[in-house]
Design an enzyme around this catalytic site. Structure first.
Site, PDB file in Angstrom:
ATOM      1  N   HIS A  31      12.605   0.470   4.760  1.00 43.95           N
ATOM      2  CA  HIS A  31      11.339  -0.004   4.826  1.00 43.95           C
ATOM      3  C   HIS A  31      11.054  -1.592   4.358  1.00 43.95           C
ATOM      4  O   HIS A  31      10.932  -1.742   3.187  1.00 43.95           O
ATOM      5  CB  HIS A  31      10.568   0.948   4.005  1.00 43.95           C
ATOM      6  CG  HIS A  31       8.893   1.139   4.054  1.00 43.95           C
ATOM      7  ND1 HIS A  31       8.382   2.110   4.496  1.00 43.95           N
ATOM      8  CD2 HIS A  31       8.220   0.113   3.436  1.00 43.95           C
ATOM      9  CE1 HIS A  31       7.060   1.790   4.013  1.00 43.95           C
ATOM     10  NE2 HIS A  31       6.912   0.460   3.627  1.00 43.95           N
TER      11      HIS A  31
ATOM     12  N   CYS B 173      -1.441  -6.420   1.624  1.00 45.31           N
ATOM     13  CA  CYS B 173      -2.544  -6.698   0.513  1.00 45.31           C
ATOM     14  C   CYS B 173      -4.043  -6.469   1.440  1.00 45.31           C
ATOM     15  O   CYS B 173      -3.922  -7.074   2.360  1.00 45.31           O
ATOM     16  CB  CYS B 173      -2.306  -8.241   0.049  1.00 45.31           C
ATOM     17  SG  CYS B 173      -3.708  -8.504  -0.841  1.00 45.31           S
TER      18      CYS B 173
ATOM     19  N   ASN C 161       3.597  -4.565   6.070  1.00 48.04           N
ATOM     20  CA  ASN C 161       4.475  -3.800   6.492  1.00 48.04           C
ATOM     21  C   ASN C 161       5.096  -4.445   7.608  1.00 48.04           C
ATOM     22  O   ASN C 161       4.355  -4.978   8.538  1.00 48.04           O
ATOM     23  CB  ASN C 161       3.885  -2.389   6.900  1.00 48.04           C
ATOM     24  CG  ASN C 161       3.772  -1.252   5.710  1.00 48.04           C
ATOM     25  OD1 ASN C 161       4.821  -1.029   5.096  1.00 48.04           O
ATOM     26  ND2 ASN C 161       2.569  -1.197   5.495  1.00 48.04           N
TER      27      ASN C 161
END
Lengths: 318, 318
Positions: A225, A258, A267
């Site tokens: 991730h 953010c 991401n």
């Protein structure tokens, strides 16, 4: 130079990479959780439906966290049945995040069959995010995982701050391995190694994966991730694929990160990932055109452009 | 999640990568050439000075193209002596682009010792950019390269559209290899393989490099020039490094690309590259703090934020 109209890269496989990658789509949960303006429940359900229609087989739908902590996901109780009962999602896995036993109860009561817990590799983030030490958090998750497994649910263990921590700096690999081991030992089926602040680089990724293997953790049980804060998410993903990893988290349109930044660098964008995987001849099951159209639609709902470079290029959005 | 204050990634080397990479900084030429508003010559010279001060050893300064085609670089005659005579640039290579013999004459008259020519791998782009066929363009460069070599100048051969072309789609590898071979055979010391529209993926990169090696092209003579249109530039760079490439083009702050986009997704940002290389323990000679400060300063001169994710993260710029 004009934006190209190619639509897809030329597939040229490279040696030593998996034939198929499972994308764990986190846009509907991780992507939306920091949105300030409330997204209507019906919009979220439609987002999940469109993601499934684009071919994503695993879509994290929501989080059964206390509404006080994540107001945006306070509608989990309404959303999850809405999503689950969409007729065309029968082949789609719909994991949900549960922070504790209360969350597990709520998720199981609604028929969830895949859950995820959310641990931290560092004391600073455990304290900030969970108001607990690392081990206190693990102790909190232990009955959650046990009871989920008793119900034959699939359990994913997220681990934050696996590479760097904003308070502690670089995170030692053995410290991360210890928490990974604890999550697997309590029954987690799968790990998601989070580079929460996006500082990792490919050698660090390989070092952590190798150390996990040495402690008996199979690569098949590891997901990655990555965040794109420093533009590193895709090269880190490539390094993980070269190590044999076949589960990659990504967020449609690059949602998340953010919420205060106009063009969030959070991401890894699912479209950027799919572009690379398609070019490498790796099967994902995803239709990039439909996925891009979904992210363009969601960007319209949110009122700002997608930070995904592939979405921008394919949609001429700016 | 707050932006981290780490400043630099933890260095964790990976096997099979070079110990040192030479960054060919193109921000002052490729980065600025499409700017609509004229950047003052003194600002450009100061940009180059700051880039050199940040440790970049090869900085492409300008282009001796006809002012009609690239108005932004019409001041090459004034800029080049200004840059060259900066006292602290004695250790810095300052290549300049020359499109033809007239450009070569202008560059040599000012004492340039490193030049670059700009070829195309596709007929469509050769026609659009040079108003010639691929072979007519090569014929035009032949006396340029020969005369430059007669003067002991170092010659770089840029090659555009090495992976995809907006009119022709995917570009066959043998077609690219043929033009590379021609550039080297006429005397170019170095190639720069350009993914002008940013569509390449790692397998395609490896395939082209392997095909070049098979035609006798040494990896040491190959530089790579990736664009981030689809977010692929850094993973493609990693693939090239794994093949042994040690020369990588990048643009400070990610300057360049489409000048109409608010947040251009053009050249690979030097800062994003340096972040990865630093994390891999690969020596570049670059001070990332100084480089970031330079890109923040340049962004102020241009009146818009840098598209480099590393610059944004390190400077909290948005």
């Amino acid at each position: 130079m004009t934006t190209p109209e190619l639509g897809l890269p030329m597939p040229v496989p490279a040696e030593g990479l998996p034939a198929r990658v499972r994308i764990h789509e986190v846009g509907a949960r991780d992507g939306l959780q920091n949105e300030k303006a409330t997204v209507p429940t019906e919009t979220k359900a439609e987002f999940v439906r469109r993601l499934a229609d684009a071919g994503l087989g695993t879509i994290e739908a929501t989080s059964f966290v206390h509404p006080k902590w994540v107001p945006q996901l306070a509608d989990a109780e309404q959303l999850f049945p809405l999503v689950r009962d969409l007729g065309d999602l029968s082949g789609t896995a719909l994991p949900v995040l549960v922070p504790n036993e209360r969350g597990l109860d709520r998720a199981l009561a609604l028929g969830a069959t895949r859950i995820a817990v959310f641990a931290s590799a560092t004391e600073s983030f455990a304290k900030a995010n969970l108001n607990r030490t690392v081990d206190e958090a693990l102790a909190m998750f232990e009955p959650v995982v046990r009871r989920a497994k008793d119900q034959d649910a699939h359990v994913r263990g997220y681990l934050s701050m696996c590479f760097g921590d904003p308070w502690e700096g670089p995170v030692p690999v053995p410290q991360v391995v210890r928490v990974c081991r604890a999550l697997l030992d309590m029954g987690c089926d799968e790990l998601s190694l989070g580079d929460t602040i996006g500082v990792a680089t490919p050698g660090h990724v390989r070092a952590l994966l190798t150390a996990l293997n040495r402690q008996g953790v199979a690569t098949a049980s590891i997901g990655v991730h990555f965040h794109d804060t420093y533009g590193q998410a895709l090269s880190n993903t490539l390094a993980a694929l070269q190590h044999g990893v076949t589960t990659v988290d990504a967020s449609a349109g690059g949602l998340g990160g953010c919420p205060y930044a106009k063009s969030a660098t959070g991401n890894l964008a699912t479209e950027d990932l799919v572009w690379m995987l398609t070019g490498l001849g790796i099967d994902t099951g995803v239709d990039l055109d439909r996925l891009t159209a979904t992210s363009v639609w969601m960007a319209e709902q949110l009122g700002r452009p997608s930070p995904s470079r592939t979405v921008r290029a394919l949609s001429h959005q700016e």
